[in-house]
Design an enzyme around this catalytic site. Structure first.
Site, mmCIF file in Angstrom:
data_model
loop_
_atom_site.group_PDB
_atom_site.id
_atom_site.type_symbol
_atom_site.label_atom_id
_atom_site.label_comp_id
_atom_site.label_asym_id
_atom_site.label_seq_id
_atom_site.Cartn_x
_atom_site.Cartn_y
_atom_site.Cartn_z
ATOM 1 N N SER A 134 50.906 50.279 71.689
ATOM 2 C CA SER A 134 50.863 48.929 71.111
ATOM 3 C C SER A 134 51.312 49.019 69.654
ATOM 4 O O SER A 134 51.224 50.089 69.038
ATOM 5 C CB SER A 134 49.421 48.401 71.165
ATOM 6 O OG SER A 134 49.286 47.221 70.402
ATOM 7 N N TYR A 147 40.430 48.699 69.618
ATOM 8 C CA TYR A 147 41.675 48.745 70.395
ATOM 9 C C TYR A 147 42.718 49.595 69.667
ATOM 10 O O TYR A 147 43.392 50.426 70.266
ATOM 11 C CB TYR A 147 42.175 47.318 70.573
ATOM 12 C CG TYR A 147 43.449 47.157 71.356
ATOM 13 C CD1 TYR A 147 43.448 47.224 72.746
ATOM 14 C CD2 TYR A 147 44.665 46.908 70.706
ATOM 15 C CE1 TYR A 147 44.621 47.045 73.472
ATOM 16 C CE2 TYR A 147 45.837 46.723 71.421
ATOM 17 C CZ TYR A 147 45.818 46.791 72.805
ATOM 18 O OH TYR A 147 46.979 46.626 73.522
#
Ligand code: NAD
Length: 264
Positions: A134, A147
């Site tokens: 990501s 995350y």
């Protein structure tokens, strides 16, 4: 171009979003594809012409068994896409629970590790692993530390694995998407606010990415056309990496305001 004829691919998180879009591309390019997901992906597999495996990527033994099963049923494992992921807690560094943080690490980071350890043992020279990281694994975002640490881990693991597995002829790369319009960043629950709004605030294309746009990057990296690309984390970021700092300060201010000025 980007043909995958006679290749056998295994995609985790293949029942939805980026994983499903990747499976569709791989199948169109000639691959035999197994989609694995914690939510039984049989119906999706039947719809797109894939094979299905119900799998929790946090279960190392189950991951090993599923990958061995691919080789016994289809003869080989050429492409492994470690893509399954969750957002986890996104309330902020000071308030995210340790249990929630460990949970997101378990899926997003350890799940990738389990796939790589078991998959690489079964792969021949010329095979390839692509991990879905990501942009939160390349920069910091307010509210997304749990995350983000999992995704920074995926990027780091990708690079270490690439130098270790490269001499065996196995390439390892990652993609780093900006916000993508999938159920992961749906309007509910409210925690997903962070991903959706911060992506749009920081990138330079005025919409979230489509799953197929990330799948296109995964497809390229998985193909023999990318034979000289190893150990990279490829942003699919709408220009986010081109100009970050000012917008991130604005996003931090938005988060602080939303949290009732918790940091004052
Ligand atoms: P998605 O929710 O559509 O798909 C994720 C899939 O992973 C789901 O089908 C889910 O059931 C599966 N999954 C979750 N936990 C699992 C587990 N323990 N074992 C097996 N499968 C499991 O979301 P997506 O956006 O397609 O996410 C795919 C990947 O892309 C994730 O790793 C995510 O972190 C990453 N990513 C997404 C975005 C975004 O904005 N959507 C941005 C950057 C990176």
């Amino acid at each position: 171009m980007f043909q995958l004829d006679a290749k056998v691919a295994f995609i985790t998180g293949g029942g939805s979003g980026i994983g499903r879009a990747t499976a569709e591309r791989f199948i169109a390019a000639g691959a035999t594809v197994v989609i694995a997901d914690i939510v039984d992906p049989s119906a999706v597999a039947a719809e797109i012409g894939a094979h299905a495996a119900t799998l929790d990527v946090t279960d190392a033994a189950a991951v090993a068994t599923a990958l061995e099963d691919v080789v016994s049923r289809h003869g080989r494992l050429d492409i492994l896409v470690n893509n399954a992921g969750i957002i986890g807690p996104a309330t902020g560094l000071l308030s995210d629970s340790i249990e929630g943080t460990m949970g997101v690490l378990d899926v997003n980071l350890m799940g990738v590790l389990h796939g790589m350890k078991s998959g690489a043992r079964l792969m021949d020279s010329g095979s390839v692993i692509v991990n879905t990281a990501s942009m939160a694994g390349m920069v910091g975002f307010p509210g997304l530390s749990a995350y983000g640490m999992s995704k920074w881990g995926v990027v780091g693991l990708t690079k270490h694995a690439a130098v270790e597995l490269g001499p065996k002829g196995i390439r390892v790369n990652a993609v780093c998407p900006t916000g993508v319009d999938t159920p992961l960043v749906g309007d509910e629950p409210a925690d997903h606010w962070a991903v959706r709004s911060q992506s749009l605030a920081n990138q330079h294309v005025d919409r979230l990415a489509f799953p197929g746009e990330v799948a296109a990057a995964i497809h390229f990296l998985a193909s023999d056309d990318a034979m000289m690309i190893n150990g990279h984390a490829l942003p699919v970021d709408g220009g986010m990496g081109a100009g970050l700092s000012v917008q991130l300060i604005e996003a931090a201010t938005m988060q602080s305001t939303r949290d009732g000025d918790a940091f004052q």
